[in-house]
Design a protein around this motif. Structure first.
Motif, short mmCIF file in Angstrom:
data_model
loop_
_atom_site.label_atom_id
_atom_site.label_comp_id
_atom_site.label_asym_id
_atom_site.label_seq_id
_atom_site.Cartn_x
_atom_site.Cartn_y
_atom_site.Cartn_z
N GLY A 123 0.83 -1.18 0.00
CA GLY A 123 0.00 0.00 0.00
C GLY A 123 0.87 1.24 0.00
N PRO A 124 0.25 2.39 -0.08
CA PRO A 124 -1.19 2.63 -0.04
C PRO A 124 -1.86 2.29 -1.36
CG PRO A 124 -0.06 4.69 -0.44
CD PRO A 124 1.02 3.66 -0.23
N GLY A 125 -3.18 2.16 -1.30
CA GLY A 125 -3.97 1.85 -2.47
C GLY A 125 -5.38 1.49 -2.02
N ALA A 126 -6.11 0.79 -2.87
CA ALA A 126 -7.46 0.36 -2.51
C ALA A 126 -7.41 -0.54 -1.28
CB ALA A 126 -8.09 -0.38 -3.68
N PHE A 127 -8.23 -0.24 -0.27
CA PHE A 127 -8.16 -0.98 0.98
C PHE A 127 -8.30 -2.48 0.76
CE2 PHE A 127 -9.46 2.43 4.33
CZ PHE A 127 -8.48 3.27 3.83
N THR A 128 -9.30 -2.89 -0.04
CA THR A 128 -9.52 -4.32 -0.26
C THR A 128 -8.33 -4.96 -0.95
OG1 THR A 128 -11.91 -4.01 -0.40
CG2 THR A 128 -11.02 -6.02 -1.37
N GLY A 129 -7.79 -4.29 -1.96
CA GLY A 129 -6.64 -4.82 -2.67
C GLY A 129 -5.42 -4.97 -1.80
N VAL A 150 6.85 -3.65 0.10
CA VAL A 150 7.30 -2.59 -0.81
C VAL A 150 6.18 -1.57 -0.97
CG1 VAL A 150 7.97 -2.06 -3.19
CG2 VAL A 150 8.88 -4.10 -2.06
N SER A 151 6.50 -0.31 -0.87
CA SER A 151 5.52 0.76 -1.11
C SER A 151 4.97 0.66 -2.52
CB SER A 151 6.17 2.13 -0.91
OG SER A 151 5.41 3.15 -1.53
N LEU A 186 5.25 2.04 -8.38
CA LEU A 186 4.76 2.82 -9.51
C LEU A 186 5.87 3.69 -10.08
CD1 LEU A 186 2.52 3.92 -11.34
CD2 LEU A 186 1.87 5.47 -9.48
N ALA A 187 6.60 4.36 -9.21
CA ALA A 187 7.72 5.20 -9.66
C ALA A 187 8.78 4.36 -10.36
CB ALA A 187 8.31 5.95 -8.47
N GLN A 188 9.03 3.15 -9.83
CA GLN A 188 10.02 2.26 -10.45
C GLN A 188 9.59 1.85 -11.85
OE1 GLN A 188 12.91 1.49 -8.84
NE2 GLN A 188 13.69 0.36 -10.60
N ARG A 189 8.31 1.58 -12.04
CA ARG A 189 7.84 1.23 -13.37
C ARG A 189 7.99 2.41 -14.33
NH1 ARG A 189 1.92 -1.24 -15.39
NH2 ARG A 189 2.61 -1.51 -17.55
N CYS A 190 7.67 3.60 -13.86
CA CYS A 190 7.82 4.79 -14.69
C CYS A 190 9.28 4.98 -15.11
CB CYS A 190 7.29 6.01 -13.94
SG CYS A 190 7.14 7.50 -14.94
N VAL A 221 13.17 7.27 -2.03
CA VAL A 221 12.16 8.23 -1.61
C VAL A 221 12.76 9.61 -1.40
CG1 VAL A 221 12.38 7.61 0.84
CG2 VAL A 221 10.26 8.65 0.00
N MET A 222 12.11 10.63 -1.96
CA MET A 222 12.49 12.02 -1.75
C MET A 222 11.38 12.77 -1.03
SD MET A 222 15.47 12.06 -3.11
CE MET A 222 15.86 13.81 -3.24
N ILE A 223 10.14 12.42 -1.32
CA ILE A 223 8.97 12.96 -0.61
C ILE A 223 8.23 11.78 -0.02
CG2 ILE A 223 6.81 14.22 -0.82
CD1 ILE A 223 8.02 15.70 -3.21
N PRO A 224 8.15 11.63 1.30
CA PRO A 224 7.56 10.45 1.91
C PRO A 224 6.10 10.24 1.49
CG PRO A 224 8.75 11.75 3.54
CD PRO A 224 8.69 12.58 2.29
N ASP A 225 5.69 8.98 1.40
CA ASP A 225 4.31 8.64 1.06
C ASP A 225 3.35 9.33 2.01
OD1 ASP A 225 5.57 7.02 -0.75
OD2 ASP A 225 4.78 5.13 0.04
#
Length: 229
Positions: free
Chosen positions: A64-70, A92-93, A98-102, A136-140
């Motif tokens: 997470g974070p993300g959809a609670f159920t997921g 893993v965050s 997502l940033a790694q994929r980008c 991380v540069m700006i924390p989740d």
């Protein structure tokens, strides 16, 4: 190193088998079917490689974070598998993944990852590539688009559904610091796996008992009601 990673925190459901730097992926964008898809994906990857859970070094999941159920699905599945096979786990965050994929697909070196958190808010984090790994540069965080923390300088790429929901406000706040955005990009278990492999070298593995989802809203982090077995 051999690890199996899963990711179910967004509309995309995926599993990835990482073996010494090579990754085999199963990936599907099918919202609300994650609980049906994730175990068969895991089983297919292991069978294809001639492995069992006990032949792995570790498991990994998008915490997470993300959809609670997921997020709960991934947490419960990984915790149950870790208990069954006595394996360590690498959380893993999902924003980092997502940033790694980008970075992996688009070459972006500074990424502002954002998921739509509903209720006028978004999940948000800033990441920068160092030797191919997003740090991380700006924390989740979770906040309204008017209140999320912004980078002071540099050229950044936006990624994730938060840019579809709140892109106008974010673009207005960032101005020339934003080079572009990819609102349709989801995180993938491939990137969870690659970040987990780096985390393994950094000593970030935890036991099954220590596996926790991260929701961020109201700063809640809690265990699932019971392990999946």
């Amino acid at each position: 190193m051999k690890l199996l990673a899963i990711e179910t925190a967004t509309e995309a459901c995926s599993a990835a088998l990482y073996i010494d730097g090579e990754v085999e992926l199963r990936y599907a964008v099918q919202a609300r079917r994650h609980s049906e898809l994730i175990l068969p994906m895991m089983e297919a990857l292991l069978a294809g490689a001639g492995l069992t859970l006990s032949g792995l070094d570790a498991l990994a999941f998008g915490r997470g974070p993300g959809a609670f159920t997921g997020v709960r699905i991934a947490t419960g599945v990984v915790q149950g598998a870790a208990f069954a096979a006595d394996l360590p786990v690498l959380p893993v965050s999902t924003l980092a993944a997502l940033a790694q994929r980008c970075h992996r697909e688009q070459g972006a070196r500074q990424v502002l990852a954002a998921y739509d958190a509903r209720m006028g808010e978004l999940y948000w984090g800033g990441y920068q590539a160092e030797a191919g790994v997003m740090r991380v540069m700006i924390p989740d965080q979770v906040a309204t688009p008017q209140d999320v923390e912004l980078p002071r300088d540099g050229l950044w790429q936006g990624a994730g559904t938060g840019w579809a929901a709140h892109g106008e406000v974010l673009r207005g706040r960032l101005g020339p610091r934003l080079g572009g955005s990819s609102p349709a990009l989801y995180c993938s278990a491939e990137d969870v796996a690659r970040l987990a492999a780096d985390g393994w070298l950094r000593g970030e593995a935890v036991t099954a008992e220590q596996v926790l989802p991260v929701y961020l809203r109201d700063q809640v982090a809690s265990k699932p009601a019971s392990p999946v077995t």
